[in-house]
Design an enzyme around this catalytic site. Structure first.
Site, PDB file in Angstrom:
ATOM      1  N   SER A  88       7.633   8.707   1.348  1.00  0.00           N
ATOM      2  CA  SER A  88       6.580   9.394   2.099  1.00  0.00           C
ATOM      3  C   SER A  88       6.895   9.621   3.572  1.00  0.00           C
ATOM      4  O   SER A  88       6.083  10.242   4.270  1.00  0.00           O
ATOM      5  CB  SER A  88       5.256   8.633   1.964  1.00  0.00           C
ATOM      6  OG  SER A  88       4.673   8.888   0.701  1.00  0.00           O
ATOM      7  N   LYS A  91       6.496  13.201   4.669  1.00  0.00           N
ATOM      8  CA  LYS A  91       5.279  13.829   5.182  1.00  0.00           C
ATOM      9  C   LYS A  91       5.320  14.033   6.696  1.00  0.00           C
ATOM     10  O   LYS A  91       4.509  14.803   7.229  1.00  0.00           O
ATOM     11  CB  LYS A  91       4.059  13.002   4.784  1.00  0.00           C
ATOM     12  CG  LYS A  91       3.835  12.967   3.269  1.00  0.00           C
ATOM     13  CD  LYS A  91       2.566  12.229   2.915  1.00  0.00           C
ATOM     14  CE  LYS A  91       2.346  12.199   1.405  1.00  0.00           C
ATOM     15  NZ  LYS A  91       3.158  11.184   0.722  1.00  0.00           N
ATOM     16  N   SER A 148      -1.337   8.980   3.725  1.00  0.00           N
ATOM     17  CA  SER A 148      -0.170   9.467   2.995  1.00  0.00           C
ATOM     18  C   SER A 148      -0.548  10.051   1.638  1.00  0.00           C
ATOM     19  O   SER A 148       0.073   9.760   0.614  1.00  0.00           O
ATOM     20  CB  SER A 148       0.845   8.330   2.813  1.00  0.00           C
ATOM     21  OG  SER A 148       2.113   8.826   2.472  1.00  0.00           O
TER      22      SER A 148
END
Length: 297
Positions: A88, A91, A148
């Site tokens: 993640s 992101k 997230s």
């Protein structure tokens, strides 16, 4: 002293139509710009590019990097160029492109993004936004930076580029423009895909660029909780409010990556960016980041 908990209540709104979203994305640190042409009802078309050849990622490979954010001096590096699955941390680039859209005036924080059935079907972590609903750009930023949310990453990708695949191509092109030479994106969330790779050094570069170029959005990374549709969500970054000076930025985890954290530290003596990748557990990762912050303050 612990800082006060920052709360933010996400709100739903009516869809504000906007046609032909044309993002003129300026290259950070230079005068050149590359324009991604609008396609369809408002997306980006992927730039022409040759295939990028990057070696395979090491399963749960460990990396660490500590940078003095005021000078760019590397204070510590441990396999900082080793190929890793970014999970993640991906992101951060999704947010980077969204920030660019807002800064360029192509979107406002109150504009509404449409949720497709495909985006809504993404696995957790997610907000559970229903297909056919809308969410504001502000809400999307918060959901990505604080919790997230994988479904929201897909929402952003589809609304900006028409498809997540096309958006990922733009992400990779932007990574190249920023000097992230060992990074390839294939989705907007960091969900497992062996082709999606990066390094600790590339992620530190991205974090530093976000801090420098988009200071108005810093407060989103500092939030420790928010509510959405009546449900309370806590930040995935557990160092916020626990380690003095930590004010962002992003956690990450998938099985083959291990536990990652890019932490930004605002300290009068030495502001830092600390990257740890491949932790065996979230707690171990957090301890390692704390240790590095204390060592180099």
């Amino acid at each position: 002293m612990r800082t006060a908990i920052m709360r933010f209540s996400l709100s739903r709104g009516r869809l504000k139509p906007f046609g032909g979203l044309l993002l003129a994305l300026l290259l950070a640190g230079c005068q050149t710009s590359d324009v991604f042409t609008a396609r369809g009802v408002g997306g980006l078309s992927a730039p022409q590019r040759s295939e990028i050849v990057i070696g395979p990622a090491e399963i749960r490979g460990r990396s660490a990097l500590v940078i003095d954010a005021s000078t760019g001096r590397v204070l510590l590096e441990e396999d900082a160029d080793g190929i890793r699955f970014p999970a993640s941390l991906t992101k951060l680039m999704t947010l980077y492109l969204l920030f660019e859209a807002v800064e360029a005036g192509r979107l406002s924080l109150d504009d509404q993004l449409l949720v497709s059935a495909d985006a809504a079907s993404r696995p957790p972590a997610k907000l559970g936004v229903p297909a056919g609903s809308t969410m504001s750009v502000r809400d999307a930023i918060i959901a990505l930076a604080v919790r997230s949310a994988n479904d929201v990453a897909a929402v952003v990708a589809e609304n900006l580029a028409g498809s997540e695949e096309r958006f990922a191509q733009v992400m990779t092109a932007r990574a190249r423009a920023l000097g992230m030479s060992r990074t390839r994106f294939v989705n907007a969330s960091g969900l497992p895909d062996e082709r999606q790779v990066s390094t600790a050094r590339d992620m530190a570069r991205l974090a530093a660029t976000i801090r420098t170029r988009f200071p108005r959005f810093q407060s989103f990374f500092e939030m420790r909780e928010f509510t959405y549709a009546g449900r309370r969500y806590l930040a995935t970054n557990k160092l916020l409010g626990d380690v003095p000076g930590v004010d962002g930025m992003k956690t990450g985890y998938i099985r083959d990556a291990g536990f990652h954290l890019v932490a930004t530290v605002q300290d009068a003596r030495r502001p830092m960016i600390v990257v740890v990748m491949g932790g065996a557990t979230g707690a171990e990762r957090d301890r390692r980041v704390k240790e590095l912050i204390d060592r180099y303050r």
